[in-house]
Design an enzyme around this catalytic site. Structure first.
Site, PDB file in Angstrom:
ATOM      1  N   SER A   1     -15.511  -1.140  -2.033  1.00 44.82           N
ATOM      2  CA  SER A   1     -15.029  -0.419  -3.215  1.00 44.82           C
ATOM      3  C   SER A   1     -15.983  -0.713  -4.347  1.00 44.82           C
ATOM      4  O   SER A   1     -16.720  -1.713  -4.315  1.00 44.82           O
ATOM      5  CB  SER A   1     -13.627  -0.894  -3.584  1.00 44.82           C
ATOM      6  OG  SER A   1     -13.233  -0.378  -4.852  1.00 44.82           O
TER       7      SER A   1
ATOM      8  N   TYR B   1      -7.404  -7.594  -4.664  1.00 46.05           N
ATOM      9  CA  TYR B   1      -8.144  -6.554  -3.957  1.00 46.05           C
ATOM     10  C   TYR B   1      -9.633  -6.669  -4.264  1.00 46.05           C
ATOM     11  O   TYR B   1     -10.478  -6.627  -3.365  1.00 46.05           O
ATOM     12  CB  TYR B   1      -7.605  -5.189  -4.389  1.00 46.05           C
ATOM     13  CG  TYR B   1      -8.294  -4.000  -3.780  1.00 46.05           C
ATOM     14  CD1 TYR B   1      -8.196  -3.724  -2.420  1.00 46.05           C
ATOM     15  CD2 TYR B   1      -9.035  -3.120  -4.579  1.00 46.05           C
ATOM     16  CE1 TYR B   1      -8.818  -2.608  -1.866  1.00 46.05           C
ATOM     17  CE2 TYR B   1      -9.647  -2.008  -4.033  1.00 46.05           C
ATOM     18  CZ  TYR B   1      -9.537  -1.766  -2.678  1.00 46.05           C
ATOM     19  OH  TYR B   1     -10.154  -0.667  -2.138  1.00 46.05           O
TER      20      TYR B   1
END
Length: 261
Positions: free
Chosen positions: A138, A151
């Site tokens: 990401s 995350y």
């Protein structure tokens, strides 16, 4: 590419589903995996060459099962040329409001599940004279934002791990590609965990306005085919990587005001 084999995790929806369609269209033999076998069957049925699609359910959180799953995957076509580590789960909660169990679960799925699966398949690739490991991280694997602490930590960890791995296996004909999506129009925010470990259940505005998943899959396919080491795919949010690198204080000020959901 008729003899090439690709294994895609997290393939029951979103990016993984779009990649399954793309690789099938390009005449790869494709193994698709996730926890949802019913959804995987639907993906298979919609692939151009569905006869070349194999379904292998797996749960990245069940670390003890992953070595056996790697063996099963290898036996389906007799080899795996490309492993795409796409499976994972996101987060939408403030660090101080997220319990430890939820943080540990995110790390177990996103980091450890990916590492264990990759280490299970790597020796087979090496014995087969080569292969490619692709890991979807990401943009928050390059910088942190609000509501993504655990995350982001897992994605940062993947960058460190696979950058190191790349330098260790280059002479064994193993290439490592890291793909960093920005805002892509998928259900990732709906399935994201909040502080108590439950799913958020709603779609973020940023995801709704994000890049269409088919466009993303096309760009990711090209990056994989070119064996890029690292690639950022998304809209204007990808410029955050460069702002963070060259103007870190400005980036911090921007993130305090930025809407990231």
């Amino acid at each position: 590419m008729q003899n090439k084999v690709v294994w895609i995790t997290g393939a029951s929806s979103g990016i993984g589903e779009a990649l399954a369609y793309k690789f099938s269209k390009e005449k790869y033999n494709v193994i698709i995996s996730s926890r949802n076998e019913i959804a995987l069957q639907k993906v298979k049925e919609q692939c151009v060459f569905s006869e070349n699609i194999k379904i292998l359910p797996l749960d990245l959180e069940d670390l003890d099962s992953l070595n056996n799953k790697a063996n099963e995957a290898w036996e389906l076509f007799g080899k795996i040329d490309i492993l795409i580590n796409n499976g994972g789960i996101s987060q939408r909660s403030l660090a101080l409001e997220t319990n430890l169990e939820t943080e540990q679960r995110i790390m177990r799925i996103d980091f450890w599940g990916t590492v264990v699966l990759s280490k299970s398949i790597l020796p087979k690739m090496i014995a087969n004279n080569g292969g490619q490991i692709v890991t979807v991280t990401s943009l928050v694997g390059k910088f942190g934002t609000k509501f993504r602490s655990s995350y982001s930590a897992a994605k940062h960890a993947l960058h460190g791990y696979f950058d190191s791995l790349r330098s260790e296996v280059w002479d064994k004909n193993i290439s490592v590609t890291i793909v960093c999506p920005g805002f892509i129009n998928t259900n990732v925010s709906i399935n994201a965990l909040v502080g108590n470990g439950k799913n958020q259940g709603t779609m973020d505005d940023a995801q709704v306005k994000g890049m269409h998943v088919d466009v993303f899959a096309e760009k990711m396919y090209n990056a994989i085919s070119s064996k890029k080491e690292e690639v950022y795919i998304g809209g204007k949010e990808i410029y955050g990587v460069y702002i963070k690198r060259f103007f870190p204080r400005l980036f911090s000020k921007m993130m305090r005001k930025q809407k990231v959901t």
